[in-house]
Design a protein around this motif. Structure first.
Motif, PDB file in Angstrom:
ATOM      1  N   THR A 114     -10.823  34.950  12.918  1.00  0.00           N
ATOM      2  CA  THR A 114     -10.473  36.348  13.182  1.00  0.00           C
ATOM      3  C   THR A 114     -11.635  37.044  13.888  1.00  0.00           C
ATOM      4  O   THR A 114     -12.662  36.432  14.162  1.00  0.00           O
ATOM      5  CB  THR A 114     -10.174  37.094  11.860  1.00  0.00           C
ATOM      6  OG1 THR A 114     -11.395  37.310  11.145  1.00  0.00           O
ATOM      7  CG2 THR A 114      -9.182  36.321  10.985  1.00  0.00           C
ATOM      8  N   PHE A 174     -13.465  39.258  12.418  1.00  0.00           N
ATOM      9  CA  PHE A 174     -14.258  39.839  11.329  1.00  0.00           C
ATOM     10  C   PHE A 174     -15.723  40.031  11.702  1.00  0.00           C
ATOM     11  O   PHE A 174     -16.332  41.039  11.362  1.00  0.00           O
ATOM     12  CB  PHE A 174     -14.146  38.976  10.065  1.00  0.00           C
ATOM     13  CG  PHE A 174     -14.877  39.537   8.878  1.00  0.00           C
ATOM     14  CD1 PHE A 174     -14.248  40.425   8.023  1.00  0.00           C
ATOM     15  CD2 PHE A 174     -16.191  39.186   8.608  1.00  0.00           C
ATOM     16  CE1 PHE A 174     -14.923  40.967   6.925  1.00  0.00           C
ATOM     17  CE2 PHE A 174     -16.876  39.714   7.525  1.00  0.00           C
ATOM     18  CZ  PHE A 174     -16.228  40.604   6.679  1.00  0.00           C
ATOM     19  N   ALA A 229     -10.076  43.038   9.407  1.00  0.00           N
ATOM     20  CA  ALA A 229     -10.058  41.989  10.433  1.00  0.00           C
ATOM     21  C   ALA A 229      -8.726  42.079  11.168  1.00  0.00           C
ATOM     22  O   ALA A 229      -7.681  42.323  10.547  1.00  0.00           O
ATOM     23  CB  ALA A 229     -10.216  40.613   9.789  1.00  0.00           C
TER      24      ALA A 229
END
Length: 195
Positions: free
Chosen positions: A30, A32, A87
């Motif tokens: 992701t 993130f 995310a």
């Protein structure tokens, strides 16, 4: 060492339960580690989400960890993953802003929200974590209610937050660490184009 490396080191040293590696692997797919923590309030910059997560961990350990009663793995899980819901949540866009010095309009980047899975805030983080790794009830409560009175359910008069804070001290500790990190330690990290 950057925030991504700090996050990784803390995560791998402290979070070892079944599914933790699979969760980390998914997080790595992701945004993130590059996403902001907010659109404009705190850590609204590239990598702001991972920075905020590490800062919350630091505050929790520094201010609230009790060797006799607390669990290091639980603290790492709660602090590092409480905002996992962010995310794949923010997108970068541009808008025209007038340059006060020149009077010319200039394109400026800013963050917008594009929530493809509108499941709430804390509860969404709990849901995403539990796709890979089981949480203790205390951890789930802490992550669910980490927003405290800023949560929509709490503002609506829910007594659940009070019960959760009363029954699970880690929920109060996470909320306090999140507040301190956001409002006291992350000042000056709110520009989308800051390096």
């Amino acid at each position: 060492m950057g925030y991504k490396e700090q996050f990784t080191e803390i995560y791998q040293a402290n979070i070892t339960r079944q599914g933790s590696q699979e969760l980390f692997d998914w997080i790595s797919t992701t945004d993130f580690f590059t996403a902001p923590a907010s659109t404009r309030f705190h850590c609204a910059c590239l990598g702001g989400l991972v920075q905020h997560s590490v800062k919350v961990y630091e505050v929790m350990m520094e201010k609230h960890f009790d060797e006799q009663t607390d669990n290091r793995e639980s603290f790492a899980i709660c602090a590092l993953l409480h905002d996992l819901c962010k995310a794949q949540f923010y997108k970068t866009s541009t808008r025209n802003v007038k340059n006060e010095a020149t009077g010319a309009w200039e394109r400026q980047p800013y963050y917008t929200v594009e929530d493809s899975f509108p499941y709430g805030h804390g509860e969404k983080s709990v849901f995403l974590i539990e796709r890979f790794m089981r949480l203790k009830t205390s951890e789930a409560m802490a992550i669910r209610w980490h927003m405290g009175g800023f949560d929509d359910a709490a503002r609506g008069g829910s007594f659940a937050i009070s019960l959760a804070f009363d029954k699970y001290p880690i929920a109060v500790k996470l909320h306090l660490a999140d507040l301190e990190s956001t409002y006291l330690r992350e000042k000056g990290t709110s520009a989308v184009n800051k390096k």
